[in-house]
Design a protein around this motif. Structure first.
Motif, mmCIF file in Angstrom:
data_model
loop_
_atom_site.group_PDB
_atom_site.id
_atom_site.type_symbol
_atom_site.label_atom_id
_atom_site.label_comp_id
_atom_site.label_asym_id
_atom_site.label_seq_id
_atom_site.Cartn_x
_atom_site.Cartn_y
_atom_site.Cartn_z
ATOM 1 N N HIS A 1 -0.476 2.905 -0.758
ATOM 2 C CA HIS A 1 -0.945 1.894 0.188
ATOM 3 C C HIS A 1 -1.640 2.537 1.393
ATOM 4 O O HIS A 1 -2.792 2.220 1.701
ATOM 5 C CB HIS A 1 0.249 1.037 0.634
ATOM 6 C CG HIS A 1 -0.124 -0.096 1.507
ATOM 7 N ND1 HIS A 1 -0.286 -1.368 1.026
ATOM 8 C CD2 HIS A 1 -0.399 -0.153 2.834
ATOM 9 C CE1 HIS A 1 -0.639 -2.166 2.019
ATOM 10 N NE2 HIS A 1 -0.714 -1.451 3.124
ATOM 11 N N SER A 2 -0.967 3.463 2.061
ATOM 12 C CA SER A 2 -1.538 4.097 3.254
ATOM 13 C C SER A 2 -2.766 4.928 2.908
ATOM 14 O O SER A 2 -3.750 4.936 3.654
ATOM 15 C CB SER A 2 -0.499 4.979 3.949
ATOM 16 O OG SER A 2 0.537 4.186 4.458
ATOM 17 N N GLU A 3 -2.719 5.629 1.784
ATOM 18 C CA GLU A 3 -3.851 6.464 1.364
ATOM 19 C C GLU A 3 -5.109 5.618 1.166
ATOM 20 O O GLU A 3 -6.214 6.033 1.524
ATOM 21 C CB GLU A 3 -3.491 7.208 0.078
ATOM 22 C CG GLU A 3 -4.523 8.191 -0.381
ATOM 23 C CD GLU A 3 -4.112 8.959 -1.628
ATOM 24 O OE1 GLU A 3 -4.970 9.689 -2.153
ATOM 25 O OE2 GLU A 3 -2.949 8.833 -2.091
ATOM 26 N N GLY B 1 4.067 -2.909 -1.169
ATOM 27 C CA GLY B 1 3.028 -1.907 -0.986
ATOM 28 C C GLY B 1 2.279 -1.715 -2.291
ATOM 29 O O GLY B 1 2.731 -2.127 -3.360
ATOM 30 N N LYS C 1 -9.732 -4.178 9.141
ATOM 31 C CA LYS C 1 -9.373 -4.575 10.514
ATOM 32 C C LYS C 1 -10.384 -5.533 11.123
ATOM 33 O O LYS C 1 -10.070 -6.216 12.093
ATOM 34 C CB LYS C 1 -9.225 -3.331 11.393
ATOM 35 C CG LYS C 1 -8.094 -2.436 10.982
ATOM 36 C CD LYS C 1 -8.053 -1.174 11.815
ATOM 37 C CE LYS C 1 -6.969 -0.244 11.287
ATOM 38 N NZ LYS C 1 -7.002 1.066 11.910
ATOM 39 N N ARG D 1 -5.265 -7.478 8.647
ATOM 40 C CA ARG D 1 -4.240 -6.746 7.887
ATOM 41 C C ARG D 1 -4.064 -7.371 6.517
ATOM 42 O O ARG D 1 -4.249 -8.570 6.349
ATOM 43 C CB ARG D 1 -2.891 -6.807 8.618
ATOM 44 C CG ARG D 1 -2.901 -6.138 9.967
ATOM 45 C CD ARG D 1 -1.549 -6.219 10.594
ATOM 46 N NE ARG D 1 -0.576 -5.685 9.624
ATOM 47 C CZ ARG D 1 0.534 -5.071 9.953
ATOM 48 N NH1 ARG D 1 0.854 -4.930 11.199
ATOM 49 N NH2 ARG D 1 1.359 -4.617 9.038
ATOM 50 N N ASN E 1 8.079 -1.075 -1.253
ATOM 51 C CA ASN E 1 7.533 0.085 -0.560
ATOM 52 C C ASN E 1 8.579 0.900 0.188
ATOM 53 O O ASN E 1 8.225 1.838 0.894
ATOM 54 C CB ASN E 1 6.432 -0.344 0.416
ATOM 55 C CG ASN E 1 6.957 -1.223 1.536
ATOM 56 O OD1 ASN E 1 8.158 -1.475 1.653
ATOM 57 N ND2 ASN E 1 6.060 -1.715 2.367
ATOM 58 N N MET F 1 -5.588 2.433 2.545
ATOM 59 C CA MET F 1 -5.957 1.742 3.784
ATOM 60 C C MET F 1 -6.584 2.683 4.816
ATOM 61 O O MET F 1 -7.425 2.251 5.601
ATOM 62 C CB MET F 1 -4.748 1.004 4.358
ATOM 63 C CG MET F 1 -4.225 -0.105 3.456
ATOM 64 S SD MET F 1 -5.510 -1.191 2.779
ATOM 65 C CE MET F 1 -6.115 -1.941 4.279
ATOM 66 N N GLU F 2 -6.201 3.951 4.818
ATOM 67 C CA GLU F 2 -6.836 4.920 5.724
ATOM 68 C C GLU F 2 -8.325 5.063 5.426
ATOM 69 O O GLU F 2 -9.109 5.386 6.316
ATOM 70 C CB GLU F 2 -6.151 6.284 5.603
ATOM 71 C CG GLU F 2 -4.782 6.327 6.225
ATOM 72 C CD GLU F 2 -3.982 7.576 5.849
ATOM 73 O OE1 GLU F 2 -4.528 8.461 5.130
ATOM 74 O OE2 GLU F 2 -2.820 7.660 6.263
ATOM 75 N N GLN F 3 -8.718 4.804 4.182
ATOM 76 C CA GLN F 3 -10.114 4.935 3.783
ATOM 77 C C GLN F 3 -10.896 3.628 3.897
ATOM 78 O O GLN F 3 -12.107 3.606 3.662
ATOM 79 C CB GLN F 3 -10.192 5.448 2.338
ATOM 80 C CG GLN F 3 -9.590 6.833 2.154
ATOM 81 C CD GLN F 3 -9.706 7.288 0.718
ATOM 82 O OE1 GLN F 3 -10.807 7.476 0.199
ATOM 83 N NE2 GLN F 3 -8.558 7.452 0.063
#
Length: 141
Positions: A21-23, A117, A32, A109, A55, A25-27
């Motif tokens: 999930h974070s990997e 997640g 946002k 979001r 998650n 969304m960071e890209q």
């Protein structure tokens, strides 16, 4: 209404279920900028899959991989074996779990539940980097 599309890469991993999930969304910081919309995540591969699941507890990912191996054993008499004994089971798991997710966006979001997640389920033993096409449609902020 606006549209946006981007290809993101996930780092190489061997067989297993991974919280990515974070990997992802960071890209894709563009999420946002969306007040209300939808994000589609499409994995461009046939021996891996995407899913939404818990998650928090990493045991869920271990158990999910174990359950998929029980549902789709490597020992079936597969005909398609040119790419290794894990390839055809990977295709079947990918077909069962799926390669695409739709997730609502609310106020910049992903509108997932508290314990949800995005997972990458890698069904091959060898490490592979994976590509996900993210398509966003929505009302800008």
């Amino acid at each position: 209404m606006s549209w946006f599309q981007k290809e993101v890469r996930l780092r190489s991993r061997g067989q297993g279920c991974y919280l990515v999930h974070s990997e992802i969304m960071e890209q894709v910081p563009e999420v946002k900028n969306i007040k209300l919309g939808m994000a589609n995540f499409f994995l461009q591969h046939t021996s891996a899959s995407l899913m939404i699941n818990e998650n928090c507890d990493p045991d869920v990912r271990t158990d999910m991989n174990m359950a998929l191996d029980k549902i789709v054993p490597e020992t079936l008499p597969y005909i398609h074996t040119d790419e290794g004994s894990d390839d055809m089971p990977g295709h079947v798991k990918s077909g069962l779990v799926g390669v695409s997710l739709n997730v609502p966006i609310t106020n910049g979001r992903l509108n997932l539940g508290t314990w949800q997640g995005i997972y990458l389920c890698e069904h091959r033993y060898a490490s592979h980097s994976r590509r996900v096409v993210v398509t966003i449609q929505g009302q800008p902020k």
